[in-house]
Motif scaffolding. Structure first.
Motif, mmCIF file in Angstrom:
data_model
loop_
_atom_site.group_PDB
_atom_site.id
_atom_site.type_symbol
_atom_site.label_atom_id
_atom_site.label_comp_id
_atom_site.label_asym_id
_atom_site.label_seq_id
_atom_site.Cartn_x
_atom_site.Cartn_y
_atom_site.Cartn_z
ATOM 1 N N UNK A 4 -7.904 89.603 123.715
ATOM 2 C CA UNK A 4 -7.592 88.582 122.709
ATOM 3 C C UNK A 4 -6.950 89.234 121.494
ATOM 4 N N UNK A 5 -7.401 90.438 121.155
ATOM 5 C CA UNK A 5 -6.795 91.177 120.055
ATOM 6 C C UNK A 5 -5.320 91.449 120.296
ATOM 7 N N UNK A 6 -4.982 91.788 121.528
ATOM 8 C CA UNK A 6 -3.580 92.020 121.881
ATOM 9 C C UNK A 6 -2.781 90.731 121.739
ATOM 10 N N UNK A 7 -3.335 89.638 122.276
ATOM 11 C CA UNK A 7 -2.653 88.350 122.161
ATOM 12 C C UNK A 7 -2.444 87.945 120.712
ATOM 13 N N UNK A 8 -3.474 88.158 119.888
ATOM 14 C CA UNK A 8 -3.377 87.809 118.468
ATOM 15 C C UNK A 8 -2.363 88.697 117.754
ATOM 16 N N UNK A 9 -2.308 89.964 118.141
ATOM 17 C CA UNK A 9 -1.340 90.877 117.534
ATOM 18 C C UNK A 9 0.088 90.447 117.859
ATOM 19 N N UNK A 10 0.309 89.992 119.093
ATOM 20 C CA UNK A 10 1.632 89.481 119.468
ATOM 21 C C UNK A 10 1.989 88.285 118.596
ATOM 22 N N UNK A 11 1.040 87.383 118.434
ATOM 23 C CA UNK A 11 1.271 86.186 117.621
ATOM 24 C C UNK A 11 1.634 86.556 116.183
ATOM 25 N N UNK A 12 0.893 87.496 115.605
ATOM 26 C CA UNK A 12 1.144 87.915 114.228
ATOM 27 C C UNK A 12 2.479 88.626 114.073
ATOM 28 N N UNK A 37 3.048 83.357 123.666
ATOM 29 C CA UNK A 37 2.830 84.747 124.053
ATOM 30 C C UNK A 37 1.385 85.197 123.819
ATOM 31 N N UNK A 38 0.684 84.528 122.905
ATOM 32 C CA UNK A 38 -0.740 84.812 122.692
ATOM 33 C C UNK A 38 -1.502 84.715 124.018
ATOM 34 N N UNK A 39 -0.989 83.858 124.896
ATOM 35 C CA UNK A 39 -1.671 83.580 126.167
ATOM 36 C C UNK A 39 -1.802 84.810 127.045
ATOM 37 N N UNK A 90 -2.743 75.157 127.044
ATOM 38 C CA UNK A 90 -3.970 75.083 126.258
ATOM 39 C C UNK A 90 -3.945 75.988 125.038
ATOM 40 N N UNK A 91 -3.555 77.245 125.250
ATOM 41 C CA UNK A 91 -3.512 78.205 124.142
ATOM 42 C C UNK A 91 -2.422 77.834 123.145
ATOM 43 N N UNK A 92 -1.233 77.508 123.666
ATOM 44 C CA UNK A 92 -0.135 77.122 122.777
ATOM 45 C C UNK A 92 -0.502 75.933 121.926
ATOM 46 N N UNK A 93 -1.168 74.956 122.524
ATOM 47 C CA UNK A 93 -1.556 73.734 121.798
ATOM 48 C C UNK A 93 -2.548 74.034 120.686
ATOM 49 N N UNK A 94 -3.586 74.831 120.976
ATOM 50 C CA UNK A 94 -4.600 75.037 119.943
ATOM 51 C C UNK A 94 -4.060 75.873 118.777
ATOM 52 N N UNK A 95 -3.165 76.804 119.061
ATOM 53 C CA UNK A 95 -2.611 77.622 117.977
ATOM 54 C C UNK A 95 -1.650 76.816 117.114
ATOM 55 N N UNK A 96 -0.757 76.076 117.757
ATOM 56 C CA UNK A 96 0.230 75.309 116.999
ATOM 57 C C UNK A 96 -0.411 74.190 116.179
ATOM 58 N N UNK A 97 -1.547 73.685 116.640
ATOM 59 C CA UNK A 97 -2.253 72.638 115.894
ATOM 60 C C UNK A 97 -3.106 73.208 114.759
#
Length: 199
Positions: A18-26, A37-39, A146-153
Motif C-alpha cells: 500500500x505504501x508503494x501504491x500511495x507513493x505512486x499516487x503522490x 496506479x495506486x491499485x 474500487x480503488x480509483x473511486x475511493x481516492x478520487x472521491x
C-alpha cells in the motif's frame, strides 16, 4: 506462534505494498492516473494473498470472535509495513513526495471525526466490493474501479493514511485518533454487504 508471525509478516508486506501504491499516487500530477496506479498495491496484495486489514475486515460477520485478534495483528502489521515503506522512501531522491503527503494530512487533521468516519464507511464499502469481486471473478478491473473511486472521491482508507502520516512525519495524538476512527469506519463499511446478506 508461527501462525501469528506468518499472519503478521504477510500484513507487513501488505502495508509495504500500500505504501508503494500511495507513493505512486503522490508522485503523479494527474490525480486520475495516480488514483488508478495506486491499485498496484491492492493488486499485489490480492494476487499474492497478503493480509490487508481493509481487505479482511468485511468478512468479520461470518467468522468466530477470535477473528478480531487476527484483524488486530493484521492492522498492526499493516502499520509497520507502511512505516517501513515511508521511512525508506524518505531516504531517497524522491523524498519530496513528503510535501504532497503533508498537504493531504493537513486536510485530514482539519476535518471532523464524524466526517472522517463517514468517508471511511464509503471506502470500506468499496474495498469489500473490490476485494470480494476479485476473489469471485479474478478480474482486476474491479480493483481499479474500487480503488480509483475511493481516492478520487476523497474517501478515507486507514492503511493508506498510515503511510501518508508516516511520510509527512505528522504522527500525533490527533493523527492516531483519526486513523482509529477511520479504521472503525472502514470496518463498518466493509461488513455492510455481508451483514445484510446474513440476515
Amino acid at each position: 506462534m508461527n501462525k501469528i508471525l506468518h499472519t503478521f509478516a504477510l500484513a507487513v508486506l501488505a502495508g509495504f505494498a500500500i505504501g508503494i501504491g500511495a507513493a505512486v499516487y503522490l508522485s503523479m500530477e494527474n490525480k486520475t492516473a495516480g488514483a488508478l496506479m495506486f491499485t498496484v498495491g491492492l493488486y499485489t496484495i490480492c494476487i499474492h494473498g497478503l493480509n490487508l486489514y481493509t481487505g479482511k475486515a468485511g468478512y468479520l460477520v461470518n467468522q468466530p470472535v477470535t477473528y478480531l485478534a487476527e484483524l488486530l495483528i493484521i492492522w498492526t502489521g499493516n502499520l509497520a509495513g507502511t512505516w517501513v515503506a515511508a521511512a525508506a522512501i524518505l531516504r531517497t531522491r524522491i523524498s519530496g513526495i513528503a510535501q504532497t503527503a503533508e498537504a493531504l494530512c493537513e486536510t485530514k487533521l482539519k476535518d471532523g471525526m464524524f466526517s472522517l468516519f463517514v468517508l471511511a464507511v464509503f471506502c470500506g464499502f468499496l474495498m469489500f466490493v473490490a476485494v470480494d469481486g476479485y476473489r469471485q471473478t479474478k478480474n482486476p478491473v474491479i480493483l481499479f474501479m474500487g480503488v480509483g473511486a475511493f481516492i478520487l472521491c476523497g474517501f478515507e482508507h486507514c492503511i493508506a493514511d498510515m503511510f501518508y502520516f508516516s511520510a509527512a512525519g505528522m504522527w500525533s495524538g490527533k493523527a492516531a485518533a483519526a486513523v482509529c476512527v477511520i479504521t472503525l469506519g472502514n470496518t463498518a463499511g466493509g461488513i455492510m454487504i455481508p451483514l445484510v446478506k446474513k440476515i
